[in-house]
Design a protein around this motif. Structure first.
Motif, PDB file in Angstrom:
ATOM      1  N   LYS A   3      30.751   6.206   8.538  1.00  6.30           N
ATOM      2  CA  LYS A   3      29.339   5.863   8.706  1.00  6.30           C
ATOM      3  C   LYS A   3      29.050   4.461   8.183  1.00  6.30           C
ATOM      4  CE  LYS A   3      27.356  10.501   8.849  1.00  6.30           C
ATOM      5  NZ  LYS A   3      26.350  11.432   8.283  1.00  6.30           N
ATOM      6  N   LYS A   4      29.662   4.084   7.053  1.00  2.00           N
ATOM      7  CA  LYS A   4      29.464   2.736   6.509  1.00  2.00           C
ATOM      8  C   LYS A   4      30.026   1.683   7.463  1.00  2.00           C
ATOM      9  CE  LYS A   4      29.382   3.924   1.588  1.00  2.00           C
ATOM     10  NZ  LYS A   4      30.031   3.731   0.274  1.00  2.00           N
ATOM     11  N   LEU A   5      31.168   1.986   8.062  1.00  4.08           N
ATOM     12  CA  LEU A   5      31.770   1.063   9.021  1.00  4.08           C
ATOM     13  C   LEU A   5      30.879   0.915  10.244  1.00  4.08           C
ATOM     14  CD1 LEU A   5      34.141  -0.700   9.919  1.00  4.08           C
ATOM     15  CD2 LEU A   5      35.222   1.374  10.852  1.00  4.08           C
ATOM     16  N   ARG A   6      30.318   2.024  10.679  1.00  5.45           N
ATOM     17  CA  ARG A   6      29.418   1.991  11.835  1.00  5.45           C
ATOM     18  C   ARG A   6      28.194   1.124  11.545  1.00  5.45           C
ATOM     19  NH1 ARG A   6      27.300   3.771  16.307  1.00  5.45           N
ATOM     20  NH2 ARG A   6      25.084   4.236  16.326  1.00  5.45           N
ATOM     21  N   ILE A   7      27.609   1.272  10.361  1.00  6.98           N
ATOM     22  CA  ILE A   7      26.444   0.475   9.974  1.00  6.98           C
ATOM     23  C   ILE A   7      26.807  -1.008   9.955  1.00  6.98           C
ATOM     24  CG2 ILE A   7      24.853  -0.047   8.070  1.00  6.98           C
ATOM     25  CD1 ILE A   7      24.943   2.928   7.347  1.00  6.98           C
ATOM     26  N   PHE A   8      27.962  -1.323   9.392  1.00  3.57           N
ATOM     27  CA  PHE A   8      28.408  -2.718   9.298  1.00  3.57           C
ATOM     28  C   PHE A   8      28.588  -3.327  10.693  1.00  3.57           C
ATOM     29  CE2 PHE A   8      31.937  -5.780   9.224  1.00  3.57           C
ATOM     30  CZ  PHE A   8      31.420  -6.726   8.335  1.00  3.57           C
ATOM     31  N   LEU A  13      26.667  -6.741  15.193  1.00  9.65           N
ATOM     32  CA  LEU A  13      26.349  -6.941  16.608  1.00  9.65           C
ATOM     33  C   LEU A  13      24.948  -7.515  16.771  1.00  9.65           C
ATOM     34  CD1 LEU A  13      26.825  -6.597  19.645  1.00  9.65           C
ATOM     35  CD2 LEU A  13      26.061  -4.217  19.415  1.00  9.65           C
ATOM     36  N   VAL A  14      23.990  -6.961  16.018  1.00 11.50           N
ATOM     37  CA  VAL A  14      22.603  -7.430  16.119  1.00 11.50           C
ATOM     38  C   VAL A  14      22.479  -8.873  15.643  1.00 11.50           C
ATOM     39  CG1 VAL A  14      20.256  -7.103  15.239  1.00 11.50           C
ATOM     40  CG2 VAL A  14      21.619  -5.119  15.937  1.00 11.50           C
ATOM     41  N   VAL A  15      23.118  -9.190  14.521  1.00 12.95           N
ATOM     42  CA  VAL A  15      23.025 -10.546  13.970  1.00 12.95           C
ATOM     43  C   VAL A  15      23.660 -11.574  14.907  1.00 12.95           C
ATOM     44  CG1 VAL A  15      23.805 -12.070  12.114  1.00 12.95           C
ATOM     45  CG2 VAL A  15      22.881  -9.819  11.565  1.00 12.95           C
ATOM     46  N   VAL A  16      24.890 -11.312  15.345  1.00 12.28           N
ATOM     47  CA  VAL A  16      25.592 -12.252  16.221  1.00 12.28           C
ATOM     48  C   VAL A  16      24.860 -12.388  17.564  1.00 12.28           C
ATOM     49  CG1 VAL A  16      27.719 -12.691  17.503  1.00 12.28           C
ATOM     50  CG2 VAL A  16      27.824 -11.854  15.144  1.00 12.28           C
ATOM     51  N   GLY A  17      24.449 -11.254  18.107  1.00 16.65           N
ATOM     52  CA  GLY A  17      23.730 -11.284  19.376  1.00 16.65           C
ATOM     53  C   GLY A  17      22.422 -12.041  19.280  1.00 16.65           C
ATOM     54  N   SER A  18      21.709 -11.849  18.170  1.00 19.55           N
ATOM     55  CA  SER A  18      20.422 -12.526  17.975  1.00 19.55           C
ATOM     56  C   SER A  18      20.596 -14.033  17.845  1.00 19.55           C
ATOM     57  CB  SER A  18      19.714 -11.966  16.737  1.00 19.55           C
ATOM     58  OG  SER A  18      19.399 -10.595  16.911  1.00 19.55           O
ATOM     59  N   LEU A  19      21.682 -14.458  17.194  1.00 25.77           N
ATOM     60  CA  LEU A  19      21.943 -15.896  17.045  1.00 25.77           C
ATOM     61  C   LEU A  19      22.120 -16.574  18.406  1.00 25.77           C
ATOM     62  CD1 LEU A  19      24.392 -15.923  13.995  1.00 25.77           C
ATOM     63  CD2 LEU A  19      22.014 -16.727  14.038  1.00 25.77           C
ATOM     64  N   ILE A  42      17.829  -7.937  27.629  1.00 28.10           N
ATOM     65  CA  ILE A  42      19.196  -7.980  27.082  1.00 28.10           C
ATOM     66  C   ILE A  42      19.166  -7.698  25.582  1.00 28.10           C
ATOM     67  CG2 ILE A  42      21.200  -9.454  26.665  1.00 28.10           C
ATOM     68  CD1 ILE A  42      20.457 -10.954  29.239  1.00 28.10           C
ATOM     69  N   TRP A  43      18.197  -8.298  24.888  1.00 26.11           N
ATOM     70  CA  TRP A  43      18.070  -8.134  23.440  1.00 26.11           C
ATOM     71  C   TRP A  43      17.774  -6.672  23.085  1.00 26.11           C
ATOM     72  CZ3 TRP A  43      14.453 -11.821  20.183  1.00 26.11           C
ATOM     73  CH2 TRP A  43      14.863 -11.777  18.851  1.00 26.11           C
ATOM     74  N   HIS A  44      16.802  -6.086  23.792  1.00 27.62           N
ATOM     75  CA  HIS A  44      16.458  -4.689  23.529  1.00 27.62           C
ATOM     76  C   HIS A  44      17.656  -3.773  23.780  1.00 27.62           C
ATOM     77  CE1 HIS A  44      12.294  -5.383  22.712  1.00 27.62           C
ATOM     78  NE2 HIS A  44      12.021  -5.852  23.912  1.00 27.62           N
ATOM     79  N   LYS A  45      18.369  -4.007  24.874  1.00 25.10           N
ATOM     80  CA  LYS A  45      19.532  -3.173  25.191  1.00 25.10           C
ATOM     81  C   LYS A  45      20.616  -3.325  24.129  1.00 25.10           C
ATOM     82  CE  LYS A  45      18.867  -3.092  30.206  1.00 25.10           C
ATOM     83  NZ  LYS A  45      19.351  -3.563  31.521  1.00 25.10           N
ATOM     84  N   MET A  46      20.768  -4.549  23.617  1.00 26.64           N
ATOM     85  CA  MET A  46      21.767  -4.791  22.577  1.00 26.64           C
ATOM     86  C   MET A  46      21.427  -4.002  21.311  1.00 26.64           C
ATOM     87  SD  MET A  46      22.541  -8.309  20.526  1.00 26.64           S
ATOM     88  CE  MET A  46      20.942  -8.144  19.728  1.00 26.64           C
ATOM     89  N   ILE A  47      20.166  -4.008  20.927  1.00 26.72           N
ATOM     90  CA  ILE A  47      19.753  -3.271  19.729  1.00 26.72           C
ATOM     91  C   ILE A  47      19.938  -1.770  19.933  1.00 26.72           C
ATOM     92  CG2 ILE A  47      17.798  -2.715  18.226  1.00 26.72           C
ATOM     93  CD1 ILE A  47      16.790  -5.561  18.659  1.00 26.72           C
ATOM     94  N   GLY A  98       4.947  -9.813  10.129  1.00 24.59           N
ATOM     95  CA  GLY A  98       5.731 -10.341   9.023  1.00 24.59           C
ATOM     96  C   GLY A  98       7.013  -9.596   8.747  1.00 24.59           C
ATOM     97  N   TRP A  99       7.335  -8.573   9.537  1.00 26.77           N
ATOM     98  CA  TRP A  99       8.545  -7.791   9.293  1.00 26.77           C
ATOM     99  C   TRP A  99       9.796  -8.566   9.701  1.00 26.77           C
ATOM    100  CZ3 TRP A  99       7.109  -2.349  11.626  1.00 26.77           C
ATOM    101  CH2 TRP A  99       6.088  -1.792  10.861  1.00 26.77           C
ATOM    102  N   PRO A 100      10.893  -8.413   8.936  1.00 28.26           N
ATOM    103  CA  PRO A 100      12.155  -9.055   9.322  1.00 28.26           C
ATOM    104  C   PRO A 100      12.643  -8.529  10.668  1.00 28.26           C
ATOM    105  CG  PRO A 100      12.257  -8.197   7.075  1.00 28.26           C
ATOM    106  CD  PRO A 100      10.998  -7.658   7.681  1.00 28.26           C
ATOM    107  N   LEU A 101      13.187  -9.383  11.479  1.00 24.89           N
ATOM    108  CA  LEU A 101      13.740  -9.082  12.789  1.00 24.89           C
ATOM    109  C   LEU A 101      12.687  -8.532  13.754  1.00 24.89           C
ATOM    110  CD1 LEU A 101      16.208  -9.045  14.634  1.00 24.89           C
ATOM    111  CD2 LEU A 101      16.675  -6.729  13.873  1.00 24.89           C
TER     112      LEU A 101
END
Length: 266
Positions: A3-8, A13-19, A42-47, A98-101
């Motif tokens: 589960k920790k690996l999955r979260i990581f 994926l979200v961070v790299v994709g967002s960049l 594309i962004w929504h599908k990625m998340i 004001g929420w992150p992301l």
């Protein structure tokens, strides 16, 4: 450990994709080289892919314009669920900005932020939504005014339909079409959630975002259904209260149908 690996991996994926996608979205907003919703989808599908959330659709977005979507509200993921396959813009409470992301994502899709507790600003906010609809934007209104646990549809607030009245009063349109839409989270790992486990997908009230996000990322494999009802015309003589009750009844009916017979996971 898994589960920790999955979260990581999901967060990575979200961070790299967002960049990659954020600069492209800003470019599209400034230059209009391509429709703004192309990158957003594309962004929504990625998340959704990172979360492990699958979307099943029944019906379709109405073709009539101006169009206001009246939907129930369960979680912040509702935005990604709808935004991943239809060209819509959202109406959200002001503190989300004001929420992150999520705040950044909301601003980059031209979300209209409203302060529901400040009645003095309600007229200006309704006018802004009315103008956006008149320009052809399909606006999504989470008509409960809050999030529920996914088991029940909360009462729809008639005051939130003021934008439809405003669009007609300002001469932007002779009538506005309002379409009921039900968002329902039905399965986890292919198994029907049931009343006890369905709140796992819900983000309710003042619940902290990060603990909820960690649970969602750790579990993954969640199914959501989106059901579209028939649009209803709203004109000068229409009652906001009656329209709110009608939309609430239609969304509740579609929600109960999805809960009673959830679509197979795939």
């Amino acid at each position: 450990m898994i589960k920790k690996l999955r979260i990581f991996l999901a967060l990575g994926l979200v961070v790299v994709g967002s960049l990659v996608l954020v600069p492209l979205q800003i470019l599209s907003m400034k230059t209009r080289l391509w429709p703004e919703t192309v990158i957003l989808k594309i962004w929504h599908k990625m998340i959704l892919k990172a979360i492990g959330l699958r979307v099943h659709v029944k019906g379709a977005l109405a073709r009539e314009r101006p169009l206001l979507i009246a939907a129930n509200h369960i979680s912040w993921t509702d935005i990604m669920v709808l935004g991943s396959f239809v060209d819509v813009k959202f109406i959200a409470k002001a503190d989300m900005e004001g929420w992150p992301l999520i705040g950044m994502l909301s601003r980059l899709q031209r979300t209209v932020f409203i302060e529901r507790e400040r009645k003095r600003t309600s007229g200006d906010q309704a006018s802004e939504i009315a103008k956006r609809m008149a320009k052809g934007d399909v606006m999504v209104l989470f008509a409960e005014g809050s999030t529920g646990d996914g088991n029940l549809v909360l009462p729809f607030k008639s005051t939130l339909f003021g934008a439809a009245s405003m669009a007609i009063a300002e001469g932007a349109a002779d009538q506005v079409f309002i379409q009921p839409v039900a968002i329902v989270y039905t399965r986890v790992h292919g198994v029907p959630m049931g009343r006890r486990h369905r709140p796992m997908a819900a983000w309710i009230g003042d619940e902290d975002l990060m603990p909820h996000l960690k649970v969602l990322l750790a579990e993954g494999a969640v199914d959501a259904e989106v059901h579209f009802g028939d649009p209803v015309p709203f004109s000068k003589g229409s009652s906001r209260k009656e329209t709110a009750r009608l939309m609430e009844a239609k969304v509740r009916e579609m929600t109960q149908a999805a809960l009673a017979d959830p679509r197979p996971s795939r």
